[in-house]
Design an enzyme around this catalytic site. Structure first.
Site, PDB file in Angstrom:
ATOM      1  N   ASP A 170       0.700  -1.157  -0.178  1.00  0.00           N
ATOM      2  CA  ASP A 170       0.011  -0.003  -0.062  1.00  0.00           C
ATOM      3  C   ASP A 170       0.871   1.154  -0.120  1.00  0.00           C
ATOM      4  O   ASP A 170       0.425   2.327   0.569  1.00  0.00           O
ATOM      5  CB  ASP A 170      -0.966   0.083   1.210  1.00  0.00           C
ATOM      6  CG  ASP A 170      -2.004  -0.989   1.110  1.00  0.00           C
ATOM      7  OD1 ASP A 170      -1.886  -1.979   0.450  1.00  0.00           O
ATOM      8  OD2 ASP A 170      -2.767  -1.202   1.975  1.00  0.00           O
ATOM      9  N   LYS A 228      -6.785  -4.748  -3.131  1.00  0.00           N
ATOM     10  CA  LYS A 228      -7.361  -5.522  -2.039  1.00  0.00           C
ATOM     11  C   LYS A 228      -8.517  -4.529  -1.330  1.00  0.00           C
ATOM     12  O   LYS A 228      -8.094  -3.293  -1.268  1.00  0.00           O
ATOM     13  CB  LYS A 228      -6.394  -5.897  -0.819  1.00  0.00           C
ATOM     14  CG  LYS A 228      -5.492  -4.851  -0.343  1.00  0.00           C
ATOM     15  CD  LYS A 228      -4.242  -5.242   0.738  1.00  0.00           C
ATOM     16  CE  LYS A 228      -3.419  -4.177   1.280  1.00  0.00           C
ATOM     17  NZ  LYS A 228      -4.264  -3.564   2.265  1.00  0.00           N
ATOM     18  N   LYS A 284      -7.845  -4.509   4.817  1.00  0.00           N
ATOM     19  CA  LYS A 284      -6.186  -4.281   5.230  1.00  0.00           C
ATOM     20  C   LYS A 284      -5.346  -5.451   4.912  1.00  0.00           C
ATOM     21  O   LYS A 284      -4.350  -5.329   4.917  1.00  0.00           O
ATOM     22  CB  LYS A 284      -6.494  -3.964   6.679  1.00  0.00           C
ATOM     23  CG  LYS A 284      -7.288  -3.023   7.324  1.00  0.00           C
ATOM     24  CD  LYS A 284      -7.159  -1.549   6.563  1.00  0.00           C
ATOM     25  CE  LYS A 284      -8.073  -0.626   7.005  1.00  0.00           C
ATOM     26  NZ  LYS A 284      -8.220   0.612   6.435  1.00  0.00           N
ATOM     27  N   CYS A 308      -2.393  -2.445   8.036  1.00  0.00           N
ATOM     28  CA  CYS A 308      -2.302  -3.353   6.795  1.00  0.00           C
ATOM     29  C   CYS A 308      -0.963  -4.201   6.761  1.00  0.00           C
ATOM     30  O   CYS A 308      -1.027  -5.297   6.221  1.00  0.00           O
ATOM     31  CB  CYS A 308      -2.160  -2.619   5.352  1.00  0.00           C
ATOM     32  SG  CYS A 308      -3.847  -1.680   5.186  1.00  0.00           S
TER      33      CYS A 308
HETATM   34  N1  TIU Z   1      -2.704   0.326   4.261  1.00  0.00           N
HETATM   35  C1  TIU Z   1      -3.251   0.500   5.574  1.00  0.00           C
HETATM   36  O1  TIU Z   1      -2.580   0.563   6.547  1.00  0.00           O
HETATM   37  N2  TIU Z   1      -4.343   1.202   5.577  1.00  0.00           N
HETATM   38  C2  TIU Z   1      -4.763   2.010   6.363  1.00  0.00           C
HETATM   39  O2  TIU Z   1      -5.928   2.567   6.697  1.00  0.00           O
HETATM   40  N3  TIU Z   1      -4.054   2.425   7.493  1.00  0.00           N
HETATM   41  C3  TIU Z   1      -4.024   3.103   8.578  1.00  0.00           C
HETATM   42  O3  TIU Z   1      -3.155   3.431   9.298  1.00  0.00           O
HETATM   43  N4  TIU Z   1      -5.160   4.231   8.698  1.00  0.00           N
END
Ligand code: TIU
Length: 225
Positions: free
Chosen positions: A29, A134, A137, A167
């Site tokens: 991500d 995806k 998370k 994530c």
């Molecule tokens: N990729 C990921 O960690 N998504 C989140 O929403 N992370 C947060 O820390 N908000």
């Protein structure tokens, strides 16, 4: 035929031994929505500068990993433009003014195909590198990541990306339950919260490596030469 050689990376709680051909670099991500101003991360009230320190170590690691022609897989968190894969609970829980799917400075927030959903230019995937879209998370939930790894004979993962406690941790836990070894690199994963960064890594390596190992990109680079 020459037998592939196992390498060892200095790590906690003990060295991570791996066969490079069986090991993928999994970059979680590293999207504009999480790392740039105006995206989902900032919308949740976070300071995105906390994550940007991970860009340079990830860039160097990616260059070295690609240089050895080892497998790289990227993930992106996001939803279909019609939001049919967005659980109402996820949409409404933050109670913010703007929600997933609403317009933002980088297009509709966390929607596939929008500029903010895409991976930052510094770490942009090569055409040969699978990108896993995806909705959750964890990178295994509702995706074909497990099938892709199985088809390529990959049993070990070096995990980087954001955020450490969300994530990255969710994906490492999912991977652990599916039988993968995971090594997480402390300088290549980031959290908006310093205390979660520390504890998110401690949780992985505690109890004899209950979910996996923790090391740094420098130590992977040292093992690769
Ligand atoms: N990729 C990921 O960690 N998504 C989140 O929403 N992370 C947060 O820390 N908000």
């Amino acid at each position: 035929m020459k037998k592939p050689q196992a390498l060892a990376i200095d790590a906690e709680p003990y060295p991570f031994e791996f066969l490079p051909v069986n090991c993928a670099l999994l970059v979680i991500d590293m999207q504009r929505d999480f790392l740039e101003a105006g995206g989902f991360g900032e919308m949740l009230g976070n300071d995105v500068s906390q994550l940007r320190r991970t860009i340079e170590p990830n860039r160097k690691l990616l260059a070295a990993w690609r240089g050895k022609e080892l497998p790289v897989i990227h993930t992106r968190e996001g939803h279909r433009p019609d939001l049919s894969d967005l659980p109402p609970a996820k949409k409404f829980r933050g109670r913010g003014d703007r929600q997933i799917g609403d317009p933002g400075p980088m297009g509709r927030i966390l929607v596939r195909g929008e500029p903010g959903h895409d991976i930052i230019p510094e770490l942009y995937p090569l055409p040969r590198e699978p990108v896993i879209d995806k909705p959750g998370k964890g990178a295994f939930f509702a995706t074909d990541l497990h099938a892709i790894l199985q088809n390529r004979g990959i049993s070990q993962l070096i995990v980087t990306g954001v955020t450490t406690e969300v994530c990255v941790n969710t994906t490492v836990r999912e991977a652990n339950d599916r039988g993968y070894d995971c090594l997480v690199l402390d300088d290549c994963v980031g959290s908006y919260f310093p205390e979660f960064q520390k504890m998110g890594l401690n949780m992985i390596k505690a109890q004899g490596g209950i979910f996996g190992w923790v090391s740094s990109s420098e130590k992977v680079l040292a093992a690769l030469v």
